[in-house]
Design a protein around this motif. Structure first.
Motif, PDB file in Angstrom:
ATOM      1  N   ILE A  18       1.102  -1.327  -0.281  1.00 17.13           N
ATOM      2  CA  ILE A  18       0.246  -0.115   0.060  1.00 17.13           C
ATOM      3  C   ILE A  18       0.489   1.288   0.085  1.00 17.13           C
ATOM      4  O   ILE A  18       0.338   2.629  -1.190  1.00 17.13           O
ATOM      5  CB  ILE A  18      -1.351  -0.026   1.396  1.00 17.13           C
ATOM      6  N   GLN A  19       2.271   1.476   1.006  1.00 22.89           N
ATOM      7  CA  GLN A  19       2.356   2.172   0.802  1.00 22.89           C
ATOM      8  C   GLN A  19       3.624   2.453  -0.450  1.00 22.89           C
ATOM      9  O   GLN A  19       3.686   4.105  -1.104  1.00 22.89           O
ATOM     10  CB  GLN A  19       4.212   2.761   2.172  1.00 22.89           C
ATOM     11  N   ILE A  20       4.125   1.345  -1.483  1.00 24.19           N
ATOM     12  CA  ILE A  20       4.393   2.093  -2.595  1.00 24.19           C
ATOM     13  C   ILE A  20       3.685   2.423  -3.404  1.00 24.19           C
ATOM     14  O   ILE A  20       4.063   3.328  -4.254  1.00 24.19           O
ATOM     15  CB  ILE A  20       5.153   0.624  -3.125  1.00 24.19           C
ATOM     16  N   ASN A  25       3.717   9.078  -5.745  1.00 21.38           N
ATOM     17  CA  ASN A  25       2.974  10.787  -6.933  1.00 21.38           C
ATOM     18  C   ASN A  25       5.628  11.439  -5.640  1.00 21.38           C
ATOM     19  O   ASN A  25       5.219  11.937  -6.361  1.00 21.38           O
ATOM     20  CB  ASN A  25       2.072  11.259  -5.970  1.00 21.38           C
ATOM     21  N   ASP A  26       5.470  10.845  -4.742  1.00 23.70           N
ATOM     22  CA  ASP A  26       6.774  11.341  -3.626  1.00 23.70           C
ATOM     23  C   ASP A  26       7.859  10.544  -4.616  1.00 23.70           C
ATOM     24  O   ASP A  26       8.726  11.241  -5.365  1.00 23.70           O
ATOM     25  CB  ASP A  26       6.545  10.986  -2.157  1.00 23.70           C
ATOM     26  N   LEU A  27       7.681   9.979  -5.348  1.00 20.09           N
ATOM     27  CA  LEU A  27       8.781   9.040  -6.041  1.00 20.09           C
ATOM     28  C   LEU A  27       9.163   9.933  -7.145  1.00 20.09           C
ATOM     29  O   LEU A  27      10.263  10.356  -7.911  1.00 20.09           O
ATOM     30  CB  LEU A  27       8.435   7.660  -5.943  1.00 20.09           C
ATOM     31  N   LYS A  28       7.734  10.122  -8.224  1.00 16.93           N
ATOM     32  CA  LYS A  28       8.041  10.619  -9.230  1.00 16.93           C
ATOM     33  C   LYS A  28       8.464  11.979  -8.633  1.00 16.93           C
ATOM     34  O   LYS A  28       9.305  12.446  -9.758  1.00 16.93           O
ATOM     35  CB  LYS A  28       6.391  10.529  -9.836  1.00 16.93           C
ATOM     36  N   MET A  29       7.863  12.792  -7.905  1.00 18.54           N
ATOM     37  CA  MET A  29       8.041  14.123  -7.282  1.00 18.54           C
ATOM     38  C   MET A  29       9.771  14.314  -7.536  1.00 18.54           C
ATOM     39  O   MET A  29      10.502  15.709  -7.634  1.00 18.54           O
ATOM     40  CB  MET A  29       7.016  14.787  -6.936  1.00 18.54           C
ATOM     41  N   CYS A  30      10.025  13.599  -6.254  1.00 20.98           N
ATOM     42  CA  CYS A  30      11.418  13.995  -6.294  1.00 20.98           C
ATOM     43  C   CYS A  30      12.592  12.827  -5.907  1.00 20.98           C
ATOM     44  O   CYS A  30      13.705  12.458  -5.028  1.00 20.98           O
ATOM     45  CB  CYS A  30      11.527  14.504  -4.458  1.00 20.98           C
ATOM     46  N   GLY A  31      12.402  11.738  -6.341  1.00 23.73           N
ATOM     47  CA  GLY A  31      13.262  10.500  -6.452  1.00 23.73           C
ATOM     48  C   GLY A  31      12.793   9.092  -5.489  1.00 23.73           C
ATOM     49  O   GLY A  31      13.775   8.552  -5.461  1.00 23.73           O
ATOM     50  N   SER A  32      12.370   9.795  -4.276  1.00 30.56           N
ATOM     51  CA  SER A  32      12.694   8.958  -3.341  1.00 30.56           C
ATOM     52  C   SER A  32      10.802   9.447  -2.347  1.00 30.56           C
ATOM     53  O   SER A  32      10.491   9.586  -2.698  1.00 30.56           O
ATOM     54  CB  SER A  32      13.536   8.791  -2.876  1.00 30.56           C
ATOM     55  N   PRO A  34       8.794   7.958   1.316  1.00 31.15           N
ATOM     56  CA  PRO A  34       9.773   8.379   3.419  1.00 31.15           C
ATOM     57  C   PRO A  34      10.373   7.199   3.575  1.00 31.15           C
ATOM     58  O   PRO A  34      10.428   5.716   2.831  1.00 31.15           O
ATOM     59  CB  PRO A  34       8.445   8.395   3.589  1.00 31.15           C
ATOM     60  N   PRO A  35      11.310   7.626   4.069  1.00 35.41           N
ATOM     61  CA  PRO A  35      12.286   6.731   4.298  1.00 35.41           C
ATOM     62  C   PRO A  35      11.478   5.632   5.040  1.00 35.41           C
ATOM     63  O   PRO A  35      10.244   4.778   5.750  1.00 35.41           O
ATOM     64  CB  PRO A  35      12.479   6.714   6.192  1.00 35.41           C
ATOM     65  N   GLY A  36      12.043   3.284   3.875  1.00 32.50           N
ATOM     66  CA  GLY A  36      11.795   2.563   4.322  1.00 32.50           C
ATOM     67  C   GLY A  36      10.283   2.506   4.066  1.00 32.50           C
ATOM     68  O   GLY A  36       9.235   0.982   4.553  1.00 32.50           O
ATOM     69  N   PHE A  37       9.174   3.487   3.223  1.00 34.30           N
ATOM     70  CA  PHE A  37       8.430   2.711   3.360  1.00 34.30           C
ATOM     71  C   PHE A  37       7.937   1.868   2.082  1.00 34.30           C
ATOM     72  O   PHE A  37       7.230   0.659   1.733  1.00 34.30           O
ATOM     73  CB  PHE A  37       7.621   4.027   2.099  1.00 34.30           C
ATOM     74  N   ASP A  38       9.141   1.773   1.622  1.00 35.08           N
ATOM     75  CA  ASP A  38       9.238  -0.085   0.505  1.00 35.08           C
ATOM     76  C   ASP A  38      10.224  -0.937   0.659  1.00 35.08           C
ATOM     77  O   ASP A  38      10.291  -2.319   0.286  1.00 35.08           O
ATOM     78  CB  ASP A  38      10.100   0.100  -1.391  1.00 35.08           C
ATOM     79  N   SER A  39      10.754  -1.077   1.796  1.00 31.62           N
ATOM     80  CA  SER A  39      11.387  -2.018   2.942  1.00 31.62           C
ATOM     81  C   SER A  39      10.281  -2.948   4.411  1.00 31.62           C
ATOM     82  O   SER A  39      10.124  -2.282   4.640  1.00 31.62           O
ATOM     83  CB  SER A  39      12.407  -1.064   3.439  1.00 31.62           C
TER      84      SER A  39
END
Length: 153
Positions: A18-20, A25-32, A34-39
């Motif tokens: 769900i976080q991914i 949009n965060d990933l698209k806008m700034c390249g990452s 929040p910390p650990g969202f995909d881990s």
């Protein structure tokens, strides 16, 4: 109808998924994001160190959030909702839940990225005040705060 329940180890895989989606949009806008969202490993640490909850719909988990509490108030570390379930009152449901977790005259604090106008609007519409801008090496965020007064019995 939606329920808020304590998260468990069995929820972690779905919460990462769900976080991914929620932070794409965060990933698209700034390249990452929040910390650990995909881990999964990071989320397991959060489960161990914070109060971590899931938001469940009638058929599936649709979001989650985690926070910490100290003598001054509650720090909402992360709130995320599956994009297809956003704008349906789930964020407000979580904020009401959090307010009920607190003692009288405490406050809720959180940070949201400066580029996230939608999140800022949501928190401001729910009574949060922008307190300050915080600059990090990787970007900047706004600190928001809301005092929570419990109804008198």
């Amino acid at each position: 109808m939606y329920l808020i329940e304590k998260a468990s180890l069995d929820d972690i895989e779905k919460l990462v998924e769900i976080q991914i989606s929620a932070f794409s949009n965060d990933l698209k806008m700034c390249g990452s994001g929040p910390p650990g969202f995909d881990s999964s490993e990071h989320q397991i640490k959060c489960l161990d160190n914070y109060s971590y909850y899931v938001i469940k719909g009638s058929k599936a988990t649709v979001g989650g959030f985690y926070f910490s509490v100290d003598e001054k108030g509650l720090n909402l570390i992360r709130l995320f909702v599956e994009p297809s379930q956003q704008n349906q009152g789930l964020g407000k449901l979580v904020l009401d839940f959090l307010a009920n977790q607190m003692s009288e005259s405490m406050h809720i604090e959180l940070e949201t990225p400066t580029f996230s106008a939608e999140a800022q609007r949501f928190y401001e519409n729910n009574g949060f005040q922008k307190v300050q801008r915080i600059d990090y090496k990787s970007g900047s965020s706004f600190l928001y705060r809301k005092s929570v007064e419990q109804p008198r019995s």
